[in-house]
Design an enzyme around this catalytic site. Sequence first.
Site, PDB file in Angstrom:
ATOM      1  N   SER A  75     -17.150 -19.595 -15.185  1.00 56.67           N
ATOM      2  CA  SER A  75     -15.940 -20.123 -15.812  1.00 56.67           C
ATOM      3  C   SER A  75     -14.702 -19.650 -15.048  1.00 56.67           C
ATOM      4  CB  SER A  75     -15.918 -19.713 -17.291  1.00 56.67           C
ATOM      5  OG  SER A  75     -14.931 -20.416 -17.999  1.00 56.67           O
ATOM      6  N   ASP A 108     -19.603 -30.236 -20.829  1.00 59.46           N
ATOM      7  CA  ASP A 108     -18.674 -29.108 -20.837  1.00 59.46           C
ATOM      8  C   ASP A 108     -17.260 -29.615 -21.145  1.00 59.46           C
ATOM      9  OD1 ASP A 108     -17.133 -26.857 -20.353  1.00 59.46           O
ATOM     10  OD2 ASP A 108     -18.246 -26.271 -18.566  1.00 59.46           O
ATOM     11  N   HIS A 111     -20.526 -25.818 -21.920  1.00 55.34           N
ATOM     12  CA  HIS A 111     -19.982 -24.724 -21.128  1.00 55.34           C
ATOM     13  C   HIS A 111     -20.867 -23.478 -21.162  1.00 55.34           C
ATOM     14  CE1 HIS A 111     -16.747 -22.788 -18.929  1.00 55.34           C
ATOM     15  NE2 HIS A 111     -16.740 -21.791 -19.775  1.00 55.34           N
TER      16      HIS A 111
END
Length: 605
Positions: free
Chosen positions: A452, A537, A572
């Site tokens: 991320s 995501d 995600h």
Amino acid sequence: MPTGPEAPPEQVILPTGPEAPPEQVILDENIKAQNHSFYHVAAFQVNPSNKLVAYAEDTKGDEKHTVYVIDADKGATVGKPLKNVTSYLEWAGDDALVYITMDEILRPDKVWLHRLGTEQSDDICLYHEKDDIFSLDLEVSESKKFLFVASESKNTTSTFYFNVSKPEDGLQVLTPRIYGEETRVSHRGNNFFLRRRSDLFYNSELLACPLDDVSNTTVLIPHRESVKITDMQLFADHLVLFERENGSQKVTVYRLPVLGEPLTQLQGGCSIDFDDPVFSVDQSESQFSSNILRFTYSSMRTPPSVYDHDMDTGISVVKKIETVLGGFDESNYVSERKWATAPDGTQIPMSIVYRKNMVKLDASDPLLLYGYGSYEICIDPSFKGSRLSLLDRGFIYVIAHIRGGGEMGRPWYDNGKLLKKKNTFTDFIACAEYLIEKGYCTKEKLCINGRSAGGLLMGAVLNMRPDLFRAAVAGVPFLDAVTTMLDPTIPLTTSEWEEWGDPRTEEYYHYMKSYSPVDNVRAQNYPHILVTAALNDSRVLYSEPAKFVAKLRDLKTDDNMLLFKCEMGAGHFSKSGRFEKLQEEAFTYAFLLKALNMIPTHVSA
């Protein structure tokens, strides 16, 4: 593990066999997940009478939930489900729920009151946050008497309270919006307790105020330059502070005055001692009326262990230790804390673990360096069973606690964001250079990993120092910072301007473009690289890592591996199943082993 007075033997033995009470399964996620490629229960809330359960399920990984209410005894569904809800969900008495929904850019913006047996379209909107810099958050007090709604940006919070016994009063302002001030609140007796951070009191102070005079505050714990208050937990007779000092966690217990007596500055807090030089402590569910604090402790070599700490006697009793298969013995592993020096002289802490009989510490060992460094998030040195697969192959594993995180106090975060974001990257490079200098590894054995915002870190340092690493793994990485932050119509952009900067301003545009990974790929040799993405995501769109990989393929001048792996049924936080998550990690580990030429050659008989 905790140290202190010797704990007397204590165990609870549940009857087995014919005398065992029948097991009651309230919700079987395995059955619910059978018809879905992704399934995750993000909230599971029991109402005050323990008769009903509300849970929020996500069947795509896009963090858009459906809430169901079921009878805890029979499992039957009660009423109609609530659609397109966040995971913020709390009971307001036995027959009402408070929940939060999102707008078109997936910003939690409205808080609702739902009464069982009514249509969702009839729900009452308690508050609508119209400023797209701010998002809503929902918590319940330990006393269960109040709900708290926070309207928060990256550096400012205003708070409302909802009296569960007086729902007709709606939301009431507890702390007004003052730019640069953040608050977290809870309740005990006739007082609200507030953890408040400001530019002046950057590591937070603890205050209390009467329920009927919220502006009349009393300082319970003053601000301290070297100690950061990260959280608090209230009990009927005690207050527990979760703190940080010099990069390590602290848990401090204070006895509170008898209910009804005035609150003054607290003295004589007792800290819980821990054995390992680097460790992690997480809050667990505790009973408000009890004198027992429950927490989970682990270190990079100690499996998660649940402890009950008697706040009156100071004795901690272990209640459960996570089982680790395969003959695991924590005494075979070493964990330690080391410090690297950043280019500006700042000391950067690192947490290190390795298996004693598998490493030589002569620069010949493979090493995996992990980093994140954003949002004031602390990457604590906790245990991870799957990591043993690397350690038992002779890897050294290191976490770099770089600026942009919160490990060393609020200034640690402030000095790794906005126009100081490059400190995050140079800190990480300094840690890598320290590990090489001290003989933990060489460039040819150094691998790096980040997810991320940690994926942005990977992209930045790969562009800056591709010669320093053998292999890199960037998971669901935020790589196209300028383009994303220029578009306020996509998820998270508006709420992220206080983290990265608003590139519509010239100063921020040029600074962000100077490190944004997609904008800095150039014709040079890169190490082996694995980039992952997820189709559903909603935080980092799959187009960002795809764009980065395409540009690398076009410009890089080496023949090293460049893999792009996109999960078609996840979000995600990757796949939802336990075994599927392990398969993803196995894929990553196999990539690292191949990059290091550590995959054994199979010889047929």
